[in-house]
Design an enzyme around this catalytic site. Sequence first.
Site, PDB file in Angstrom:
ATOM      1  N   PHE A   1      -5.459  -1.334   2.653  1.00  0.00           N
ATOM      2  CA  PHE A   1      -4.607  -0.525   3.531  1.00  0.00           C
ATOM      3  C   PHE A   1      -4.028   0.711   2.849  1.00  0.00           C
ATOM      4  O   PHE A   1      -2.912   1.132   3.166  1.00  0.00           O
ATOM      5  CB  PHE A   1      -3.469  -1.387   4.097  1.00  0.00           C
ATOM      6  CG  PHE A   1      -3.907  -2.749   4.540  1.00  0.00           C
ATOM      7  CD1 PHE A   1      -4.822  -2.908   5.569  1.00  0.00           C
ATOM      8  CD2 PHE A   1      -3.434  -3.893   3.907  1.00  0.00           C
ATOM      9  CE1 PHE A   1      -5.244  -4.153   5.970  1.00  0.00           C
ATOM     10  CE2 PHE A   1      -3.860  -5.150   4.293  1.00  0.00           C
ATOM     11  CZ  PHE A   1      -4.767  -5.284   5.329  1.00  0.00           C
ATOM     12  N   CYS A   2      -4.771   1.312   1.938  1.00  0.00           N
ATOM     13  CA  CYS A   2      -4.289   2.494   1.214  1.00  0.00           C
ATOM     14  C   CYS A   2      -2.928   2.229   0.578  1.00  0.00           C
ATOM     15  O   CYS A   2      -2.049   3.092   0.581  1.00  0.00           O
ATOM     16  CB  CYS A   2      -4.217   3.717   2.130  1.00  0.00           C
ATOM     17  SG  CYS A   2      -5.816   4.292   2.717  1.00  0.00           S
ATOM     18  N   ALA A   3      -2.765   1.022   0.054  1.00  0.00           N
ATOM     19  CA  ALA A   3      -1.520   0.635  -0.621  1.00  0.00           C
ATOM     20  C   ALA A   3      -1.875  -0.272  -1.793  1.00  0.00           C
ATOM     21  O   ALA A   3      -1.366  -1.390  -1.918  1.00  0.00           O
ATOM     22  CB  ALA A   3      -0.582  -0.068   0.349  1.00  0.00           C
TER      23      ALA A   3
END
Length: 437
Positions: free
Chosen positions: A362-364
């Site tokens: 999740f781009c995290a």
Amino acid sequence: MTAVLDQTCAPIARVSGCDLRVPLVQGGTRGYANFDYAASAPALTQVCDRVNELLPYYASVHRGAGYASRISTDCYENARNSVSRFLNCADDQVVVFTRNTTDSLNLLASCVPGDTVVLDIEHHANFLPWTRHGRRVVRAADTVDETIHRVVAELCAKPAALLAVTGASNVTGEVLPLRRLAEVAHQCGARILVDAAQLAPHRRIDLCDIGIDYLALSGHKLYAPFGSGVLVGRRDWLDAAEPYLAGGGAVRRVTTTEAEWACAPQRHEAGSPNVLGAAALAAACDALGSIDAEAAAAHERALTERLRDGLKSLAGVNFLRIWPDSADSVGILAFTVDGFAPGQVAAYLSAEYGIGVRDGRFCAHPLLARLGVDGAIRASIGLGTSAADVDRLIEALAALVTTGPTWDYTCTDGQWNPSPETRPGLSGASGAAPCAF
């Protein structure tokens, strides 16, 4: 638009694609159950109507004498008023149209006259832009209170110009105490930026009341997926900075040796702007602003609790959380399923049940590493979600953990797919795609 909350938890608003039927690998079709709102939300019908209304009048904005150009210009500039009204901006705050939240944050990163303090739980959009501009990372503690104490310690140890925080985690949905963080930042002589990409679609945000100096959001997450976002913020930094892009529209006067730049927002909007995107975003703000905020929040809480309770009853389903003492969250749940890769679960839900979720990191990446997982499944709820959608997701996951999938799934280059793939239009399937790209 009037919000209606009833005992059936029917959708609170009508969105494009609400009648979409998708093919299943075992044959037949089923209505699409969208649990991927946190990635990109479908357009509200009011947004589609506004864009269709404007399309015949679309023309280049500013300085055009033609009727269509004047209409487009008025629509584009009035869109700022809709955004400002929706967020209750202060008098010294301006609305700059961008492509998305990432674009907005990169723009602001080029304007900040000093260091920026960020947490390690941020989406990459609010983490990576500061790397080149004096980023100082605070590692989140095990509780919200201790995390805030760490932020205070960092801001007190060395002056910073900006505290950049997310409004709601794009992984767990947990909402940060923004009013408290704004007070902390201001007491320490810093300003505060809120990445509201995930918070704005779920909660009303009052910049003046909370004390937010800068805010970024994306239209494609706010039910206006037409390629526009905004950076809203105090004028002084934006006026003093070099233009984000150099080009027409950002200047007052140009000679062969120098340029006199315009003030914000035009200073950072060089080139032909996305008029339709701005109009769509304004329409979304107007439509969301007309919804009863308490009713919408109650609708979301009911569905989120229904989903959480259903998943809690399933063996092997594990939720991700940042803090055990976080008091509020939006309709986003991230979880893992013992014995199954996240991508396999997502492929199964899509192929056999017509359910769309998100899987991965999740781009995290720093946050997922902190939580001790390589990936997870994320289910996000929106205005078009119904109780029937929630029940179908619970039913599908219950079948997965008790009897397993009915189809084979293989992973190639990190992508899980049913084997064989029988759905038309997808790789390995027969038949034509539903759309020609």
